[in-house]
Design a protein around this motif. Structure first.
Motif, short mmCIF file in Angstrom:
data_model
loop_
_atom_site.label_atom_id
_atom_site.label_comp_id
_atom_site.label_asym_id
_atom_site.label_seq_id
_atom_site.Cartn_x
_atom_site.Cartn_y
_atom_site.Cartn_z
N ARG A 1 -12.96 2.80 7.80
CA ARG A 1 -11.90 2.81 8.81
C ARG A 1 -12.22 3.78 9.93
NH1 ARG A 1 -8.36 2.88 4.34
NH2 ARG A 1 -7.91 5.08 4.75
N GLU B 1 -11.69 4.80 -2.58
CA GLU B 1 -10.90 5.31 -1.46
C GLU B 1 -11.79 5.94 -0.40
OE1 GLU B 1 -7.89 7.85 -3.11
OE2 GLU B 1 -6.88 6.19 -4.13
N GLU C 1 -13.35 3.06 1.69
CA GLU C 1 -12.36 2.49 2.61
C GLU C 1 -12.08 3.43 3.77
OE1 GLU C 1 -9.09 1.79 0.03
OE2 GLU C 1 -9.90 -0.10 -0.78
#
Length: 263
Positions: free
Chosen positions: A42, A35, A38
């Motif tokens: 982003r 997580e 990611e």
């Protein structure tokens, strides 16, 4: 569906990443690793994010890697485990926007490394920092070999790594690892204020300056002078610079103000 181990919120250009395993003092497990990668990827791609805050849920920042999941059986597997972290750690260190760590309670191991990856660390009076790797026969990871000596100096880095001793917020501030120490109830509001203040700085000038500073200790004078000239040439052409000069001449409120107001 299990609750996410990393909470991501964005408001007014500030992205807040919250380590969300308070029952384990926000220890890093496999799910959180994925997580984090990611989320940081982003953020790097999203230019609407102007600043980032790292924090922990509950009363702790991050206690490091989850020892219960450390069942590595070969050097190759151990290397792969750490290599998987390097993508997002290096991206965070090199991110061309301000990163603020709001550290409360335990900040151990990889958690300490995460804080060192930030540009500014705001710590509560009850924050505790430690590189405990020697206690379990490991070496620092998550970029600490790069960041720790640059932040506190080589001698103090050796002290913290070789002794695996815990330091409190006041000593961490004296070493240069912490920018400010505040009361626990003011910690997150203060980190938000610092982030909000830095978020309105020139994004181009900030990114250029951060990139140059990150290269400075590994470069010589001539290389840094060349980087300085190239960066300043770009900065002179920005709309932010033109508007800031205009406001200065007109004695108007500046675009960027520091210090950030106290919480």
């Amino acid at each position: 569906m299990s609750e996410k181990t990393l909470l991501v919120e964005q408001e007014a250009g500030v992205a807040t990443l919250t380590f969300n395993r308070p029952e384990a003092r926000n220890a890093l497990n496999g799910e959180m690793r994925v997580e984090l990668l990611e989320a940081v990827q982003r953020i790097r791609a999203d230019r609407s994010v102007r600043a980032v805050i790292l924090r922990g849920a509950g009363n702790d920042f991050c206690s490091g890697g989850d020892v219960r999941g450390m069942n590595v059986t070969s050097a190759e597997a151990g290397r792969d485990r750490i290599d998987d972290l390097h993508g997002w750690v290096s991206t965070l260190i090199d991110l061309d926007r301000p990163v603020i760590a709001a550290v409360d309670g335990v900040c151990y191991g990889a958690g300490f490394s995460f804080a060192l990856a930030a540009d500014f660390v705001i710590a509560s009076t009850r924050a505790r920092f430690c590189m405990p790797f020697m206690k379990v026969g490991l070496v620092p990871d998550c970029g600490a070999f790069y960041t720790l000596p640059r932040v506190v100096g080589l001698a103090r880095a050796k002290d913290l790594v070789f002794t695996a001793r815990e330091i409190r917020a006041a000593e961490a501030k004296e070493m240069g690892a912490v920018l400010e120490v505040t009361e626990p109830e003011k910690l997150h509001a203060r980190a938000a204020q610092v982030a909000a203040s830095l978020a309105v700085a020139s994004p181009i000038a900030f990114g250029l300056a951060k990139r140059a500073l990150n290269q400075s200790l590994g470069s010589d004078l001539r290389a840094m002078l060349e980087i300085e000239s190239a960066a300043q040439g770009i900065a002179f052409t920005t709309e932010f610079h033109r508007e800031a000069v205009k406001r200065f001449r007109e004695k108007a409120d500046p675009l960027f103000k520091w210090p950030a107001a106290e919480a």
